[in-house]
Scaffold this active site. Structure first.
Site, mmCIF file in Angstrom:
data_model
loop_
_atom_site.group_PDB
_atom_site.id
_atom_site.type_symbol
_atom_site.label_atom_id
_atom_site.label_comp_id
_atom_site.label_asym_id
_atom_site.label_seq_id
_atom_site.Cartn_x
_atom_site.Cartn_y
_atom_site.Cartn_z
ATOM 1 N N LYS A 44 -5.867 -48.937 41.906
ATOM 2 C CA LYS A 44 -5.322 -48.733 43.399
ATOM 3 C C LYS A 44 -6.480 -49.791 44.015
ATOM 4 O O LYS A 44 -6.202 -50.198 45.333
ATOM 5 C CB LYS A 44 -5.827 -47.429 43.843
ATOM 6 C CG LYS A 44 -4.518 -46.552 43.495
ATOM 7 C CD LYS A 44 -3.285 -47.328 44.045
ATOM 8 C CE LYS A 44 -1.889 -46.089 43.533
ATOM 9 N NZ LYS A 44 -0.682 -46.880 43.946
HETATM 10 N N1 PMP Z 1 -1.797 -43.288 38.093
HETATM 11 C C1 PMP Z 1 -2.520 -42.939 38.993
HETATM 12 C C2 PMP Z 1 -3.616 -41.861 38.777
HETATM 13 C C3 PMP Z 1 -2.229 -43.292 40.228
HETATM 14 O O1 PMP Z 1 -3.138 -42.636 41.345
HETATM 15 C C4 PMP Z 1 -1.227 -43.996 40.694
HETATM 16 C C5 PMP Z 1 -0.909 -44.524 42.066
HETATM 17 N N2 PMP Z 1 -0.259 -43.391 42.686
HETATM 18 C C6 PMP Z 1 -0.465 -44.494 39.704
HETATM 19 C C7 PMP Z 1 -0.557 -43.906 38.297
HETATM 20 C C8 PMP Z 1 0.804 -45.318 39.715
HETATM 21 O O2 PMP Z 1 0.876 -46.549 40.227
HETATM 22 P P1 PMP Z 1 1.729 -47.122 41.503
HETATM 23 O O3 PMP Z 1 1.671 -46.396 42.733
HETATM 24 O O4 PMP Z 1 1.282 -48.688 41.513
HETATM 25 O O5 PMP Z 1 3.379 -47.098 40.523
#
Ligand code: PMP
Length: 454
Positions: A44
């Site tokens: 993130k």
């Molecule tokens: N894994 C974790 C631990 C996350 O915090 C996130 C973000 N919400 C994601 C995966 C997924 O990434 P994205 O939001 O870019 O789909």
């Protein structure tokens, strides 16, 4: 000199690491994009740094402003880092299923955290999304980052994650697998990779209970059910998930996600979070269906330290009925035996059969290992030796070494229970556990049964 001006310059350029032991022979190569190596420990950071940069450029965030977001934890941490470097205030809302460590972490960066109920849908007025929006409306000079609808989120991955994967694989990857939360990662990186090579397959991993997979295949809005893996899966369709770049979505259960994450930590030495386990479980399915010369890249969005009290805890796994025996090491299994049980009751090869039988009766055991200088050289089984003594009493005074059977199997304490089970399900009544060349314990059929039922 190679110096970063501030920590934001250390975001991205994470390594691509080959998974070795967890990938079965004959399957495609799996390369892990280690996003937990970003400054706050998650993928993130990329999105947060880019969203704030864009908001500043567009005049949406001004000096002294407040950043507001609904976050499952990682986004908050990344935004809090950016805010600290750039001097903004931060207020976050977070559902109460998230680990306490994640909440404490945000506070450590100086952010304010408001915990809301997990069981409310996104559009409920008290959900973490609606509370965040309300705070953003009511706070002067506030900027709602809106990760589920802000197109700077996928764009950050189009500009960084995708190109890094392309460069580090020299354009040779066949498939990208990642969990979908906001969908920003897979949409942005997927778009870039497909522009470079339309044959690169983009596979999403979705927790059982999330509605994304059903929506992808049927366009129907199903009903979300609770699940434990954090940061992925949705009860809404995020504006930042661009399904046109996704070829397939694979559903993975909490149990499989957590057990795969635990295996990767134990066997490949990468302490990953649950959404990494989810993505890896999907990647393993993809890799098994591809030939060995293909390359699959899997995203590991965050690390495991935040989950030590949840899925890395055997007790938590047991309470949630997620524990897969294959992933519990024998030293941990030994530690669950009642405290007053001696590590191993054994006899020396020079003892008499009479002494050995006496010891077995006294300790109420039906097999006894024969140890010499700490090593296992044989065993006596009650049924076998009793039968022999009944037909020939003179055997009582012979030496154990003259009548003993082959040794019980000896297994390293770092091996998993699954290995012991293979022996115990077949002809052996027990296995011996060895550490640094010495026998440190025994696991019998009834110990294993006790472990399974408790
Ligand atoms: N894994 C974790 C631990 C996350 O915090 C996130 C973000 N919400 C994601 C995966 C997924 O990434 P994205 O939001 O870019 O789909």
């Amino acid at each position: 000199m190679d110096i970063k001006d501030n920590v934001l310059d250390a975001v991205g350029n994470t390594p691509l690491v080959r998974l070795n032991k967890v990938v079965p022979e004959g399957a495609a190569t799996i390369l892990a994009k280690c996003e937990y190596m970003n400054p706050t420990g998650s993928i993130k950071d990329r999105m947060a740094a880019y969203i704030i940069e864009q908001a500043e450029k567009e005049g949406l965030l001004k000096p002294g402003g407040t950043i507001v977001e609904n976050t499952s934890g990682n986004t908050g941490q990344s935004l809090a880092m950016v805010a600290a470097v750039k001097g903004y205030r931060c207020i976050f809302t977070m559902p109460d299923k998230m680990s306490q460590e994640k909440i404490d972490m945000l506070k450590s960066y100086g952010a304010a955290v408001i915990v809301t109920r997990t069981d409310l849908l996104h559009d409920h007025p008290d959900s973490y999304v609606e509370v965040a929006k309300r705070i953003a409306r009511d706070t002067p000079n506030a900027f709602y980052t809106d990760q589920y609808y802000n197109m700077s989120n996928p764009e950050a991955h189009y500009l960084t994650t995708g190109p890094e994967i392309w460069q580090d694989t020299a354009g040779s990857l066949d498939c990208l697998v990642g969990g979908i939360g906001t969908g920003g990662t897979i949409s942005g990186a997927g778009k870039y990779l497909k522009e470079k090579d339309p044959d690169v397959k983009i596979v999403g991993a979705d927790p059982v209970g999330s509605i994304l997979k059903e929506y992808f295949y049927t366009s129907k809005m199903g009903e979300a059910r609770p699940y434990k893996v954090e940061g992925v899966g949705e009860d809404i369709i995020p504006g930042t998930t661009h399904f046109e770049y996704i070829d397939e979505i694979i559903e993975v259960s909490d149990k499989e996600s957590f057990n795969v994450a635990r295996r990767i930590s134990r066997e490949d030495g990468i302490l990953i979070g649950g959404s990494g386990g989810l993505a890896a479980a999907a990647a393993l399915k993809v890799a098994k269906d591809l030939s060995a010369d293909k390359i699959v890249v899997v995203l590991f969005p965050d690390g495991g330290v935040k989950y030590l009290t949840t899925f890395y805890s055997d007790n938590w796994m047991r309470e949630n009925r997620f524990l897969d025996l294959e992933t519990v090491s024998l030293d941990k299994a030994l530690a669950t035996k009642p405290g007053n049980t001696p590590a191993v009751v054994s006899v020396a090869p020079g003892a008499t059969v009479r002494e050995a039988i006496g010891l077995m009766k006294e300790r109420d055991i039906s097999q006894i290992p024969v140890l010499e200088d700490g090593r296992s050289v044989g065993r006596l089984e009650e049924g076998e030796i009793m039968g022999q003594v009944i037909s020939d009493n003179a055997l009582l005074d012979t030496r154990v070494r003259d009548v003993m059977q082959e040794s019980l199997p000896v297994i390293s304490s770092q091996k998993n229970i699954g290995e012991a089970r293979n022996y115990l399900a077949k002809q052996y009544s027990a296995v011996l556990v060895e550490e640094k060349g010495a026998i440190i314990g025994i696991i019998t059929k009834s110990d294993l049964l006790e472990f399974i039922v408790s």
